[in-house]
Design a protein around this motif. Sequence first.
Motif, mmCIF file in Angstrom:
data_model
loop_
_atom_site.group_PDB
_atom_site.id
_atom_site.type_symbol
_atom_site.label_atom_id
_atom_site.label_comp_id
_atom_site.label_asym_id
_atom_site.label_seq_id
_atom_site.Cartn_x
_atom_site.Cartn_y
_atom_site.Cartn_z
ATOM 1 N N TYR A 77 -51.084 -6.062 -40.981
ATOM 2 C CA TYR A 77 -51.240 -7.463 -40.585
ATOM 3 C C TYR A 77 -49.954 -8.259 -40.790
ATOM 4 O O TYR A 77 -49.669 -9.194 -40.032
ATOM 5 C CB TYR A 77 -52.416 -8.086 -41.339
ATOM 6 C CG TYR A 77 -53.730 -7.443 -40.938
ATOM 7 C CD1 TYR A 77 -54.267 -7.668 -39.676
ATOM 8 C CD2 TYR A 77 -54.390 -6.578 -41.802
ATOM 9 C CE1 TYR A 77 -55.449 -7.050 -39.278
ATOM 10 C CE2 TYR A 77 -55.578 -5.958 -41.419
ATOM 11 C CZ TYR A 77 -56.102 -6.198 -40.155
ATOM 12 O OH TYR A 77 -57.261 -5.584 -39.761
ATOM 13 N N ALA A 78 -49.154 -7.885 -41.794
ATOM 14 C CA ALA A 78 -47.850 -8.526 -41.961
ATOM 15 C C ALA A 78 -46.997 -8.291 -40.718
ATOM 16 O O ALA A 78 -46.358 -9.212 -40.202
ATOM 17 C CB ALA A 78 -47.153 -7.986 -43.206
ATOM 18 N N LEU A 79 -46.985 -7.017 -40.225
ATOM 19 C CA LEU A 79 -46.257 -6.717 -38.986
ATOM 20 C C LEU A 79 -46.841 -7.469 -37.809
ATOM 21 O O LEU A 79 -46.111 -8.008 -36.964
ATOM 22 C CB LEU A 79 -46.295 -5.210 -38.717
ATOM 23 C CG LEU A 79 -45.156 -4.305 -39.163
ATOM 24 C CD1 LEU A 79 -43.899 -4.593 -38.380
ATOM 25 C CD2 LEU A 79 -44.907 -4.378 -40.639
ATOM 26 N N SER A 80 -48.172 -7.524 -37.735
ATOM 27 C CA SER A 80 -48.841 -8.162 -36.598
ATOM 28 C C SER A 80 -48.494 -9.633 -36.476
ATOM 29 O O SER A 80 -48.428 -10.173 -35.368
ATOM 30 C CB SER A 80 -50.364 -7.993 -36.723
ATOM 31 O OG SER A 80 -50.735 -6.632 -36.641
ATOM 32 N N ASN A 81 -48.287 -10.304 -37.606
ATOM 33 C CA ASN A 81 -47.930 -11.723 -37.564
ATOM 34 C C ASN A 81 -46.603 -11.950 -36.853
ATOM 35 O O ASN A 81 -46.320 -13.053 -36.390
ATOM 36 C CB ASN A 81 -47.871 -12.309 -38.977
ATOM 37 C CG ASN A 81 -49.145 -13.031 -39.365
ATOM 38 O OD1 ASN A 81 -50.205 -12.415 -39.477
ATOM 39 N ND2 ASN A 81 -49.063 -14.333 -39.567
ATOM 40 N N PHE A 82 -45.792 -10.920 -36.757
ATOM 41 C CA PHE A 82 -44.547 -10.987 -35.992
ATOM 42 C C PHE A 82 -44.728 -10.367 -34.610
ATOM 43 O O PHE A 82 -44.484 -10.997 -33.578
ATOM 44 C CB PHE A 82 -43.420 -10.253 -36.734
ATOM 45 C CG PHE A 82 -42.942 -10.919 -37.990
ATOM 46 C CD1 PHE A 82 -41.815 -11.732 -37.980
ATOM 47 C CD2 PHE A 82 -43.611 -10.721 -39.194
ATOM 48 C CE1 PHE A 82 -41.363 -12.342 -39.147
ATOM 49 C CE2 PHE A 82 -43.167 -11.325 -40.360
ATOM 50 C CZ PHE A 82 -42.042 -12.149 -40.342
ATOM 51 N N SER A 83 -45.165 -9.102 -34.576
ATOM 52 C CA SER A 83 -45.122 -8.301 -33.350
ATOM 53 C C SER A 83 -46.054 -8.796 -32.255
ATOM 54 O O SER A 83 -45.747 -8.664 -31.070
ATOM 55 C CB SER A 83 -45.431 -6.838 -33.671
ATOM 56 O OG SER A 83 -46.685 -6.705 -34.321
ATOM 57 N N ARG A 84 -47.216 -9.344 -32.629
ATOM 58 C CA ARG A 84 -48.158 -9.786 -31.602
ATOM 59 C C ARG A 84 -47.640 -11.008 -30.846
ATOM 60 O O ARG A 84 -47.913 -11.170 -29.643
ATOM 61 C CB ARG A 84 -49.512 -10.129 -32.222
ATOM 62 C CG ARG A 84 -50.575 -10.477 -31.165
ATOM 63 C CD ARG A 84 -51.820 -11.079 -31.776
ATOM 64 N NE ARG A 84 -52.488 -10.184 -32.715
ATOM 65 C CZ ARG A 84 -53.571 -10.532 -33.425
ATOM 66 N NH1 ARG A 84 -54.059 -11.758 -33.310
ATOM 67 N NH2 ARG A 84 -54.123 -9.671 -34.248
ATOM 68 N N PHE A 85 -46.863 -11.832 -31.506
ATOM 69 C CA PHE A 85 -46.504 -13.127 -30.933
ATOM 70 C C PHE A 85 -45.054 -13.201 -30.450
ATOM 71 O O PHE A 85 -44.765 -13.922 -29.499
ATOM 72 C CB PHE A 85 -46.770 -14.225 -31.969
ATOM 73 C CG PHE A 85 -48.155 -14.161 -32.542
ATOM 74 C CD1 PHE A 85 -49.245 -14.576 -31.783
ATOM 75 C CD2 PHE A 85 -48.393 -13.642 -33.800
ATOM 76 C CE1 PHE A 85 -50.537 -14.494 -32.285
ATOM 77 C CE2 PHE A 85 -49.684 -13.556 -34.327
ATOM 78 C CZ PHE A 85 -50.759 -13.976 -33.555
ATOM 79 N N ILE A 86 -44.152 -12.477 -31.087
ATOM 80 C CA ILE A 86 -42.744 -12.463 -30.675
ATOM 81 C C ILE A 86 -42.568 -11.303 -29.703
ATOM 82 O O ILE A 86 -42.603 -10.145 -30.076
ATOM 83 C CB ILE A 86 -41.817 -12.287 -31.891
ATOM 84 C CG1 ILE A 86 -42.106 -13.340 -32.956
ATOM 85 C CG2 ILE A 86 -40.360 -12.352 -31.455
ATOM 86 C CD1 ILE A 86 -41.482 -13.030 -34.308
ATOM 87 N N ARG A 87 -42.400 -11.632 -28.442
ATOM 88 C CA ARG A 87 -42.421 -10.602 -27.410
ATOM 89 C C ARG A 87 -41.018 -10.154 -26.999
ATOM 90 O O ARG A 87 -40.040 -10.878 -27.221
ATOM 91 C CB ARG A 87 -43.185 -11.131 -26.173
ATOM 92 C CG ARG A 87 -44.599 -11.611 -26.497
ATOM 93 C CD ARG A 87 -45.404 -10.566 -27.259
ATOM 94 N NE ARG A 87 -45.528 -9.314 -26.512
ATOM 95 C CZ ARG A 87 -45.871 -8.157 -27.075
ATOM 96 N NH1 ARG A 87 -46.099 -8.065 -28.373
ATOM 97 N NH2 ARG A 87 -45.973 -7.072 -26.326
ATOM 98 N N PRO A 88 -40.886 -8.964 -26.423
ATOM 99 C CA PRO A 88 -39.575 -8.488 -25.981
ATOM 100 C C PRO A 88 -38.901 -9.510 -25.063
ATOM 101 O O PRO A 88 -39.531 -10.069 -24.165
ATOM 102 C CB PRO A 88 -39.922 -7.203 -25.217
ATOM 103 C CG PRO A 88 -41.197 -6.736 -25.831
ATOM 104 C CD PRO A 88 -41.963 -7.978 -26.170
ATOM 105 N N GLY A 89 -37.626 -9.747 -25.309
ATOM 106 C CA GLY A 89 -36.887 -10.733 -24.534
ATOM 107 C C GLY A 89 -36.839 -12.101 -25.179
ATOM 108 O O GLY A 89 -36.146 -12.995 -24.687
ATOM 109 N N ALA A 90 -37.557 -12.270 -26.288
ATOM 110 C CA ALA A 90 -37.518 -13.543 -27.011
ATOM 111 C C ALA A 90 -36.139 -13.744 -27.627
ATOM 112 O O ALA A 90 -35.361 -12.798 -27.802
ATOM 113 C CB ALA A 90 -38.586 -13.573 -28.094
#
Length: 463
Positions: free
Chosen positions: A361-374
Amino acid sequence: MSRTRRIRVVAVMAATLVCLGTSQLTASAATTVVINPGTTFQRIDGFGVSEAFGQANAIRNAAGATRQQALDMLFGTADGAGFSILRSLIPSGSDSIEPKSPGSPSATPTYVWNGNDEATDQGQLWLARQAKGYGVTTFYNDAWSAPGFMKTNGSDSNGGSLCGTTGASCSSGDWRKAYANYLVQHAKYWASAGLTPSALGFVNEPSLKTSYASMLVSASQAASFMPTFSAALTASGLSTKAACCDTLGFNLLPGYISAVGNANAGLWTSHGYSSAPAATVSSGGHSVWESEWGVNGSTRNTSWDDGSTSAGFTWAQRIQTGMTRADLNAFLYWWGISSTGHDSALIGLFGSTLKASKRYYALSNFSRFIRPGATRIGATSGDSNLTVSAYRNSNGSTVIVVLNTGSSNVSAAYTVSGKSGGAATPFLTNATNSTAAQAAVGLSAGAFTATVPARSLVTYLIP
């Protein structure tokens, strides 16, 4: 309802709102957080995992509903982690594309490939196909070793060096070009399946000798191989970048960059084991990936904040530091899911049951919302306990990731330049919440006030 009871209920409701990190009841915030899209830092290539050493097959062989749940948890962007990079191991033993020596480096190799077999490449090709169905387009294929017949020790395991590189003379000859062609051919096979690797690596942890696939490659040996490797990739016509060198830690990466040179590599990669990514490296404008990092506990730990290296809070700090101090373009964990039962993976697969750790869930708080190309954008905090990073996605949405490292709740007034209205939706992770959506907070003239609970991670998503 008595007056006393009514007062108690109102107090509890107010406290609950504050703990959810979405309070607009605070009269004045104790600190300020300023988000400035005019200040830009690194491009974000994505976040990812690996399912090497048979774990892709463990997912593939799971019961249908469990398999689907596993894929959703890894790659889904609605409720999953939304991982956008998949790192796969290039087999170097009897299951490689060249299991037998052609006799000499100049002899024509006999390659073996069956892209229609779901078990090909230890199930990783199948997994990559599934990931592509979720929109994943970044595939990093990395060899732990060259085939044994190309090395000084005659084995793909227990170290040994690539014949022909600096200090590695072999009676069989110089295998550098043959190894480069072998790697490129593997990439071509993946490309024929519609899965062109974005990056291709030739070694994993080059300073480490292990009983499984491993190859010792010094910085000077990497420098003697990379021009041949880069030229072979260029000649192939693939869009794949040559990656170097998946060092054991970021303390080792600068030595390889200096020796190899930016002209001979398209991507720099390192792991976080011997040294964490906590400062920028001179990369010549190339992306820098933390390409593997994990834990090695024998017992699964699902704690959020027990002070261990397995705790979710520890990983929230590591990611935040890597993104803001090392300017990482990508952050990859080791296994996403494993059936081994120990603590290496974010998610344990136990028969038909998937059990996520708080690291997931720590990873998810970043990976789900910060998308490639950001793009990471400016973010400053007035409270040393409140570490903040911010990102502008290519669709215009803004993501603010806030970690409260203190033992008390922190209220802050957030100002987001360029935003006049709208709302920020918080997603909370702590001991009792797991990337859990909270009530949206309205923006007024680009500002909102919210409270982050003690020892908690909150991601604010502003469409």
